[in-house]
Design a protein around this motif. Structure first.
Motif, PDB file in Angstrom:
ATOM      1  N   ILE A  10       0.784  -1.151  -0.067  1.00  0.00           N
ATOM      2  CA  ILE A  10      -0.066  -0.011  -0.068  1.00  0.00           C
ATOM      3  C   ILE A  10       0.840   1.279   0.235  1.00  0.00           C
ATOM      4  O   ILE A  10       0.645   2.339  -0.724  1.00  0.00           O
ATOM      5  CB  ILE A  10      -0.932  -0.121   1.419  1.00  0.00           C
ATOM      6  CG1 ILE A  10      -1.889  -1.154   0.817  1.00  0.00           C
ATOM      7  CG2 ILE A  10      -1.927   1.365   1.189  1.00  0.00           C
ATOM      8  CD1 ILE A  10      -2.945  -1.168  -0.314  1.00  0.00           C
ATOM      9  N   ARG A  11       2.139   1.271   0.832  1.00  0.00           N
ATOM     10  CA  ARG A  11       2.950   2.358   0.529  1.00  0.00           C
ATOM     11  C   ARG A  11       3.468   2.640  -0.795  1.00  0.00           C
ATOM     12  O   ARG A  11       3.490   3.698  -1.337  1.00  0.00           O
ATOM     13  CB  ARG A  11       4.036   2.112   1.512  1.00  0.00           C
ATOM     14  CG  ARG A  11       4.960   3.279   1.670  1.00  0.00           C
ATOM     15  CD  ARG A  11       6.031   3.084   2.827  1.00  0.00           C
ATOM     16  NE  ARG A  11       5.684   3.687   3.901  1.00  0.00           N
ATOM     17  CZ  ARG A  11       5.373   2.754   5.123  1.00  0.00           C
ATOM     18  NH1 ARG A  11       5.684   1.395   4.826  1.00  0.00           N
ATOM     19  NH2 ARG A  11       5.054   3.288   6.204  1.00  0.00           N
ATOM     20  N   THR A  12       3.621   1.524  -1.413  1.00  0.00           N
ATOM     21  CA  THR A  12       4.170   1.651  -2.865  1.00  0.00           C
ATOM     22  C   THR A  12       3.135   2.209  -3.844  1.00  0.00           C
ATOM     23  O   THR A  12       3.418   3.117  -4.427  1.00  0.00           O
ATOM     24  CB  THR A  12       4.617   0.287  -3.469  1.00  0.00           C
ATOM     25  OG1 THR A  12       5.751  -0.275  -2.623  1.00  0.00           O
ATOM     26  CG2 THR A  12       5.001   0.335  -4.932  1.00  0.00           C
ATOM     27  N   LEU A  13       1.777   1.817  -3.381  1.00  0.00           N
ATOM     28  CA  LEU A  13       0.859   2.365  -4.471  1.00  0.00           C
ATOM     29  C   LEU A  13       0.440   3.664  -4.179  1.00  0.00           C
ATOM     30  O   LEU A  13       0.185   4.445  -4.900  1.00  0.00           O
ATOM     31  CB  LEU A  13      -0.481   1.472  -4.393  1.00  0.00           C
ATOM     32  CG  LEU A  13      -0.502   0.166  -4.694  1.00  0.00           C
ATOM     33  CD1 LEU A  13      -2.043  -0.546  -4.535  1.00  0.00           C
ATOM     34  CD2 LEU A  13      -0.210   0.161  -6.233  1.00  0.00           C
ATOM     35  N   LEU A  14       0.448   4.039  -2.638  1.00  0.00           N
ATOM     36  CA  LEU A  14       0.444   5.600  -2.453  1.00  0.00           C
ATOM     37  C   LEU A  14       1.257   6.554  -3.136  1.00  0.00           C
ATOM     38  O   LEU A  14       1.197   7.783  -2.950  1.00  0.00           O
ATOM     39  CB  LEU A  14       0.013   5.873  -0.975  1.00  0.00           C
ATOM     40  CG  LEU A  14      -1.217   5.073  -0.318  1.00  0.00           C
ATOM     41  CD1 LEU A  14      -1.151   4.978   1.238  1.00  0.00           C
ATOM     42  CD2 LEU A  14      -2.523   5.781  -0.914  1.00  0.00           C
ATOM     43  N   HIS A  15       2.448   5.878  -3.269  1.00  0.00           N
ATOM     44  CA  HIS A  15       3.645   6.803  -4.010  1.00  0.00           C
ATOM     45  C   HIS A  15       3.771   6.418  -5.374  1.00  0.00           C
ATOM     46  O   HIS A  15       4.655   6.732  -5.915  1.00  0.00           O
ATOM     47  CB  HIS A  15       4.857   6.376  -3.088  1.00  0.00           C
ATOM     48  CG  HIS A  15       4.964   7.129  -1.907  1.00  0.00           C
ATOM     49  ND1 HIS A  15       5.383   8.534  -1.390  1.00  0.00           N
ATOM     50  CD2 HIS A  15       4.564   6.493  -0.523  1.00  0.00           C
ATOM     51  CE1 HIS A  15       5.175   8.540  -0.397  1.00  0.00           C
ATOM     52  NE2 HIS A  15       4.925   7.640   0.496  1.00  0.00           N
ATOM     53  N   TRP A  16       2.665   5.905  -6.155  1.00  0.00           N
ATOM     54  CA  TRP A  16       2.703   5.492  -7.392  1.00  0.00           C
ATOM     55  C   TRP A  16       2.709   6.908  -8.372  1.00  0.00           C
ATOM     56  O   TRP A  16       2.231   7.795  -8.079  1.00  0.00           O
ATOM     57  CB  TRP A  16       1.625   4.715  -7.916  1.00  0.00           C
ATOM     58  CG  TRP A  16       1.844   3.826  -8.999  1.00  0.00           C
ATOM     59  CD1 TRP A  16       1.156   4.297 -10.111  1.00  0.00           C
ATOM     60  CD2 TRP A  16       2.426   2.644  -9.328  1.00  0.00           C
ATOM     61  NE1 TRP A  16       1.735   3.158 -11.206  1.00  0.00           N
ATOM     62  CE2 TRP A  16       2.285   2.075 -10.459  1.00  0.00           C
ATOM     63  CE3 TRP A  16       2.911   2.003  -8.199  1.00  0.00           C
ATOM     64  CZ2 TRP A  16       3.019   1.081 -10.882  1.00  0.00           C
ATOM     65  CZ3 TRP A  16       3.808   0.755  -8.645  1.00  0.00           C
ATOM     66  CH2 TRP A  16       3.539   0.424 -10.119  1.00  0.00           C
ATOM     67  N   PRO A  17       3.701   6.933  -9.354  1.00  0.00           N
ATOM     68  CA  PRO A  17       3.667   7.992 -10.232  1.00  0.00           C
ATOM     69  C   PRO A  17       2.612   8.527 -10.712  1.00  0.00           C
ATOM     70  O   PRO A  17       2.373   9.700 -10.858  1.00  0.00           O
ATOM     71  CB  PRO A  17       5.069   7.719 -11.125  1.00  0.00           C
ATOM     72  CG  PRO A  17       5.546   6.436 -10.655  1.00  0.00           C
ATOM     73  CD  PRO A  17       4.473   5.789  -9.778  1.00  0.00           C
ATOM     74  N   ASP A  18       1.715   7.590 -11.281  1.00  0.00           N
ATOM     75  CA  ASP A  18       0.670   8.247 -11.830  1.00  0.00           C
ATOM     76  C   ASP A  18      -0.758   7.779 -11.027  1.00  0.00           C
ATOM     77  O   ASP A  18      -1.264   6.442 -11.000  1.00  0.00           O
ATOM     78  CB  ASP A  18       0.331   7.318 -13.373  1.00  0.00           C
ATOM     79  CG  ASP A  18      -0.950   8.043 -14.194  1.00  0.00           C
ATOM     80  OD1 ASP A  18      -1.580   8.921 -13.542  1.00  0.00           O
ATOM     81  OD2 ASP A  18      -1.059   7.683 -15.320  1.00  0.00           O
ATOM     82  N   GLU A  19      -1.101   8.759 -10.561  1.00  0.00           N
ATOM     83  CA  GLU A  19      -2.337   8.359  -9.300  1.00  0.00           C
ATOM     84  C   GLU A  19      -3.594   7.861 -10.073  1.00  0.00           C
ATOM     85  O   GLU A  19      -4.395   6.951  -9.352  1.00  0.00           O
ATOM     86  CB  GLU A  19      -2.541   9.359  -8.615  1.00  0.00           C
ATOM     87  CG  GLU A  19      -1.580   9.914  -7.392  1.00  0.00           C
ATOM     88  CD  GLU A  19      -1.922  11.110  -6.758  1.00  0.00           C
ATOM     89  OE1 GLU A  19      -2.881  11.763  -7.077  1.00  0.00           O
ATOM     90  OE2 GLU A  19      -1.243  11.680  -6.027  1.00  0.00           O
ATOM     91  N   GLU A  20      -3.730   8.289 -11.242  1.00  0.00           N
ATOM     92  CA  GLU A  20      -4.843   7.906 -11.785  1.00  0.00           C
ATOM     93  C   GLU A  20      -5.012   6.289 -12.481  1.00  0.00           C
ATOM     94  O   GLU A  20      -6.135   5.752 -12.839  1.00  0.00           O
ATOM     95  CB  GLU A  20      -5.470   8.786 -12.931  1.00  0.00           C
ATOM     96  CG  GLU A  20      -5.672  10.125 -12.553  1.00  0.00           C
ATOM     97  CD  GLU A  20      -6.368  11.050 -13.692  1.00  0.00           C
ATOM     98  OE1 GLU A  20      -6.793  10.467 -14.702  1.00  0.00           O
ATOM     99  OE2 GLU A  20      -6.634  12.228 -13.387  1.00  0.00           O
ATOM    100  N   GLN A  21      -3.880   5.696 -12.217  1.00  0.00           N
ATOM    101  CA  GLN A  21      -3.659   4.150 -12.490  1.00  0.00           C
ATOM    102  C   GLN A  21      -4.163   3.485 -11.367  1.00  0.00           C
ATOM    103  O   GLN A  21      -4.447   2.191 -11.426  1.00  0.00           O
ATOM    104  CB  GLN A  21      -2.279   3.835 -12.831  1.00  0.00           C
ATOM    105  CG  GLN A  21      -1.853   4.296 -14.138  1.00  0.00           C
ATOM    106  CD  GLN A  21      -0.756   3.863 -14.662  1.00  0.00           C
ATOM    107  OE1 GLN A  21       0.074   3.052 -13.769  1.00  0.00           O
ATOM    108  NE2 GLN A  21       0.061   4.039 -15.695  1.00  0.00           N
ATOM    109  N   LEU A  22      -4.518   3.867 -10.129  1.00  0.00           N
ATOM    110  CA  LEU A  22      -4.754   3.142  -9.077  1.00  0.00           C
ATOM    111  C   LEU A  22      -6.385   2.828  -8.989  1.00  0.00           C
ATOM    112  O   LEU A  22      -7.039   3.487  -9.487  1.00  0.00           O
ATOM    113  CB  LEU A  22      -4.592   4.146  -7.614  1.00  0.00           C
ATOM    114  CG  LEU A  22      -3.161   4.646  -7.576  1.00  0.00           C
ATOM    115  CD1 LEU A  22      -3.042   5.782  -6.074  1.00  0.00           C
ATOM    116  CD2 LEU A  22      -2.140   3.498  -7.477  1.00  0.00           C
TER     117      LEU A  22
END
Length: 611
Positions: free
Chosen positions: A506-518
């Motif tokens: 979840i930490r990795t996802l919350l720092h994902w470069p393109d938030e709209e891919q989440l």
């Protein structure tokens, strides 16, 4: 005899070694009982004895019919044997070299696998393999040209049943044509098989061959006689591939080349949707969304309905399930008004989508109503995985309403499909079983089920769909559901594994470069699980735990299980620290969708894991 000969080999080989050598079964299965008749000494000798009783026309038929891996009809036999196929089949049946099955759809012929393998050896020895395989391709192309054109019409259910019987043979031919490659045959076969797999929810089959199909069609340009079939084939796998972000540049190039056609239909609407979403220029995702929104107002009802359905998926993924429900309900209204050409499958998938959204909102009664409307068509179309997921919503409705005997009865009814569905349907029934266990006062059994589901979801894969190792939405959702269940019904040690698995991901996802891919609902579900865990088991401070719970609500986390209902969780939070609830709800008031991600990132980075 084959079983007896194989069993005799256990004196010298392990069962695994026997299995590995069965590719050349005739070399392996040689008998050593010299008192037996010569024709019983080896499996090859047994079949060879019957072979020697045949005249040349029947021998020719046997070796040519061996190319059908999964049986064949008389018309298929005539395509590779010729006009004397019927008389040859009668004689082969008399010799027990062909078995006849009288099905509802008509007679179907089948060879035992050993006989078929013998026939393939004879086919190669006669030098007729290339000619016979080419004849089989012509049969497959003729068959799918007809069925592919009818698959998305009023005879949809009947066509699905026709394709079911020939699916293995057609798939075998398709793989050969992709390897060759033979673009015209590929698009004709995919116009039927692709549609069949899409209808039955077997999207992984389409996804797994997307790259190979793209490569095979790279330099091809369809002639006028292949335009319609090409359009249908491209739509079949491009919609699924687009949904998970696969590269389908060749398919889109071909689709732009031939256009969506002018005749309103399911394929026409899907082609327009794909061309609208992708466009010809390298525009941003926002521009594509604006084009999609415009298409939801299209005057052609089928196109508008399909665009609304697609838009609904976008809205759900961005954390707005109520807007998603409004969009798909508008699409369903167009279908129910008889204004579209989407057929029984189109109507069933819309009812299914409405049902799933109601379940995410925690309204299990309305979810079950739409599930019951979707189920008959899904069963007729053999969309078993989708059917399992839908029927479990009826189970959850009964659990949520306290009708536990009915829930158990429904689960027993659904269990008859077990083993015939893909993983997602089985997981849905497993989660429903766990919720029933909780309601029946069996928390330990429920937690074991959730642990198993999390492990199964970790192992589940879809080619090309994983953003990165271990970050697939279904894997994260499995651990989040299991952690929430342990927090609500177990003790700290039992759920710690899920905490340790989820935290770095979840930490990795919350720092994902393109938030709209989440996938925002999944992120929300994980935050909810951490919040409940911290609140009930002192793994986090009360304030930080409640902060995560409020952020999960802002992300519209899915309430798809009765145990995940927001009201009792909020009540527990208020009982623990009402001031913290008021503080964080005021802090995040009005925050929704992707705007919540920076807030969640800051909250997650501030956590102090003490438990």
């Amino acid at each position: 005899l084959a079983i007896e000969l194989a069993a005799a080999k256990v004196r010298a080989l392990s069962v695994e070694e026997i299995a590995s050598r069965l590719a050349d079964r005739f070399a392996l299965l040689r008998g050593r009982d010299r008192s037996a008749p010569d024709r019983h000494q080896t499996l090859l000798a047994v079949i060879d004895w019957s072979w020697n009783l045949l005249a040349e026309p029947e021998r020719r038929a046997l070796r040519r019919l061996s190319v059908f891996h999964d049986g064949f009809t008389l018309s298929a036999a005539e395509a590779v044997v010729g006009p004397d196929a019927l008389s040859c089949l009668e004689l082969l049946a008399d010799q027990s070299l062909v078995v006849v099955h009288d099905l509802e759809e008509g007679l179907r012929y089948r060879m035992l696998e050993t006989v078929r393998d013998f026939g393939r050896l004879q086919l190669a020895a006669a030098g007729e393999e290339a000619e016979t395989l080419a004849a089989q391709v012509r049969w497959a192309v003729d068959f799918t040209r007809d069925t592919g054109e009818r698959l998305f019409g009023p005879d949809q259910v009947a066509v699905v049943h026709e394709l079911r019987h020939e699916e293995a043979n057609l798939t075998d031919v398709l793989h050969r044509c992709i390897a060759a490659p033979d673009p015209a045959a590929i698009v004709t076969l995919l116009s039927a098989l692709g549609g069949l797999w899409g209808i039955r929810g077997e999207n992984a089959r389409l996804i797994s061959m997307t790259g190979a199909v793209e490569a095979a069609l790279t330099d091809w340009h369809p002639g006028p006689e292949h335009t319609g079939l090409t359009r249908t084939a491209l739509v079949s796998f491009a919609v699924t591939a687009t949904a998970i972000g696969l590269d389908i540049s060749v398919a889109l190039r071909l689709l732009r080349e031939i256009g969506p056609g002018s005749e309103p239909s399911f394929v026409h609407a899907a082609a327009r949707l794909l061309l609208t979403v992708h466009g010809q220029d390298a525009t941003s995702g926002r521009a594509a969304t604006e084009r999609l929104i415009a298409l939801t107002r299209d005057p052609e009802p089928s196109t508008a309905a399909m665009a609304l359905q697609w838009r609904s998926h976008q809205q759900e993924n961005s954390g707005d399930p109520r807007a998603a429900l409004e969009s798909v309900s508008r699409a369903l209204d167009l279908v129910l008004a008889g204004r579209t050409l989407l057929g029984p499958w189109g109507e069933a998938t819309l009812h299914s989508q409405v049902a799933q959204l109601y379940s995410q909102l925690g309204d299990f009664g309305r979810a079950a109503q739409h599930a019951r409307l979707a189920a008959p068509a899904l069963e007729q179309l053999e969309a078993i995985d989708d059917l399992l997921q839908i029927r479990t919503l009826e189970v959850l409705d009964a659990v949520a309403d306290g009708r536990l005997d009915e829930a158990a009865s429904l689960l027993d009814e659904v269990s008859r499909y077990e083993g015939t569905s893909a993983m997602s349907g089985s997981i849905a029934t497993g989660a429903a079983s766990a919720e029933l266990d909780v309601a029946l006062g069996r928390p330990e059994q429920a937690l074991r089920r959730y642990d198993v589901l999390a492990d199964e979801l970790d192992r589940m894969s879809m080619p090309g769909a994983d953003r990165a190792a271990g970050l697939a939405p279904w894997s994260l959702a499995g651990h989040a559901m299991a952690l929430a269940a342990h927090a609500l019904h177990g003790s700290p040690p039992g759920g710690r594994h899920h905490v340790d698995v989820l935290r770095p991901k979840i930490r990795t996802l919350l720092h994902w470069p393109d938030e709209e891919q989440l996938d925002l609902p999944v992120v929300g579900l994980a935050l909810l699980a951490f919040g409940v865990w911290g609140l009930l088991h002192a793994g986090l401070s009360r304030s930080n735990s409640i902060r995560l719970l409020v952020l999960a609500d802002c992300l519209a986390y899915p309430r798809m299980m009765p145990g995940l209902a927001w009201e009792p969780i909020l009540a527990s939070a208020r009982q623990a620290d009402a001031a913290a609830v008021d503080r964080w709800q005021a802090e995040y008031a009005g925050s929704r969708g992707f705007a919540v991600i920076p807030l969640a990132r800051a909250a997650f980075d501030d956590l102090d894991w003490t438990g």
